[in-house]
Write a protein that holds these residues in place. Structure first.
Motif, PDB file in Angstrom:
ATOM      1  N   ASN A 273      68.008 -28.475  13.720  1.00  0.00           N
ATOM      2  CA  ASN A 273      69.530 -28.558  13.258  1.00  0.00           C
ATOM      3  C   ASN A 273      69.624 -27.814  12.096  1.00  0.00           C
ATOM      4  N   HIS A 274      70.443 -26.911  12.066  1.00  0.00           N
ATOM      5  CA  HIS A 274      70.777 -26.269  10.684  1.00  0.00           C
ATOM      6  C   HIS A 274      72.152 -26.417  10.306  1.00  0.00           C
ATOM      7  N   ALA A 275      72.644 -27.511   9.881  1.00  0.00           N
ATOM      8  CA  ALA A 275      73.927 -28.266   9.760  1.00  0.00           C
ATOM      9  C   ALA A 275      74.730 -27.429   8.457  1.00  0.00           C
ATOM     10  N   SER A 276      73.929 -26.883   7.668  1.00  0.00           N
ATOM     11  CA  SER A 276      74.439 -26.371   6.353  1.00  0.00           C
ATOM     12  C   SER A 276      73.868 -25.240   5.892  1.00  0.00           C
ATOM     13  N   LEU A 277      74.391 -24.500   4.917  1.00  0.00           N
ATOM     14  CA  LEU A 277      73.697 -23.197   4.402  1.00  0.00           C
ATOM     15  C   LEU A 277      72.619 -23.441   3.663  1.00  0.00           C
ATOM     16  N   THR A 278      72.193 -24.728   3.134  1.00  0.00           N
ATOM     17  CA  THR A 278      71.080 -24.965   2.384  1.00  0.00           C
ATOM     18  C   THR A 278      69.958 -26.159   3.099  1.00  0.00           C
ATOM     19  N   LEU A 279      70.347 -26.294   4.449  1.00  0.00           N
ATOM     20  CA  LEU A 279      69.372 -27.529   5.186  1.00  0.00           C
ATOM     21  C   LEU A 279      69.206 -27.130   6.676  1.00  0.00           C
ATOM     22  N   SER A 280      67.828 -27.068   7.076  1.00  0.00           N
ATOM     23  CA  SER A 280      67.436 -27.074   8.285  1.00  0.00           C
ATOM     24  C   SER A 280      66.692 -28.277   8.494  1.00  0.00           C
TER      25      SER A 280
END
Lengths: 111, 117
Positions: B70-77
């Protein structure tokens, strides 16, 4: 599929000796990158080569990208104990950000 | 600089449980992250490409229902190993793609060592 091989698999040298690892891809690459991984650590980016026949130097390290963009080499002059680790090349293809990592060369330097 | 963190650094779990690993780019935004797996004294094997806001792209032979990304934001996978088994024990490393002026560069996290009992 694409394969990236490195030789030698393992090399141990006396401190002060030179070291070279060779990287060969089964397909033409858009770029080649080199990483160093210390024992227990993660890969650390060293350099990227893009142009055919390109040569880059970083202090005692010399990187070369072959004319056909299918092979590369990393040469270390006068190795030091701090050079210990596994050196990986990683090939990049056209129109993709994916990297295919080479099999790696583990360098051991004896004082 | 380009700093990528992973959490946890080590995890031990029982067979059948699920484990979530986080990968964060701390000082840049990454629309693309990658997940690798590394066995002892072996090379890195690309498992999947994580794309912000869309489904991950898995490499051949990697079970997408087993390794949820899951890559929910531009800084977190995140990578979740579901119903873990001893053969899933490995070193999992993420990287985040940092855009450059001419080329993009992958910066690697410190890795997560998973042991499944």
């Amino acid at each position: 599929g694409q394969q990236v091989m490195q030789i030698p698999q393992y090399q141990h040298v006396q401190e002060g000796e030179d070291f070279t690892t060779y990287c060969n891809s089964s397909t033409t690459l858009s770029n080649i990158q080199w990483y160093k991984q210390r024992p227990g650590g993660h890969p650390v980016f060293l350099i990227q080569l893009v142009k055919s026949g390109e040569v880059k130097k970083q202090k005692r390290l010399t990187f070369q990208f072959g004319e056909a963009k299918k092979n590369s080499s990393l040469h270390i002059t006068a190795t030091q104990t701090t050079d210990v680790g596994t050196y990986f090349c990683a090939g990049g293809g056209e129109n993709t950000d994916k990297l295919i990592f080479g099999t790696g060369t583990r360098l051991q330097v004896f004082p | 600089g380009a700093v990528v963190s992973q959490h946890p650094s080590r995890v031990i779990c029982k067979s059948g449980t699920s484990v979530k690993i986080e990968c964060r780019s701390l000082d840049f935004q990454a629309t693309t992250m990658f997940w690798y797996r590394q066995f002892p004294k072996k090379s890195l094997m690309l498992m999947a490409t994580s794309n912000e806001g869309s489904k991950a792209t898995y490499e051949q032979g990697v079970e997408k229902d087993k390794f949820l990304i899951n890559h929910a934001s531009l800084t977190l996978s995140t990578l979740t190993v579901t119903s873990a088994h001893p053969e899933d024990s490995s070193f999992y490393i993420c990287s985040a793609l940092k855009p450059g002026q001419h080329t993009d560069t992958q910066y690697f996290g410190p890795g997560t060592r998973l042991t499944v009992l």
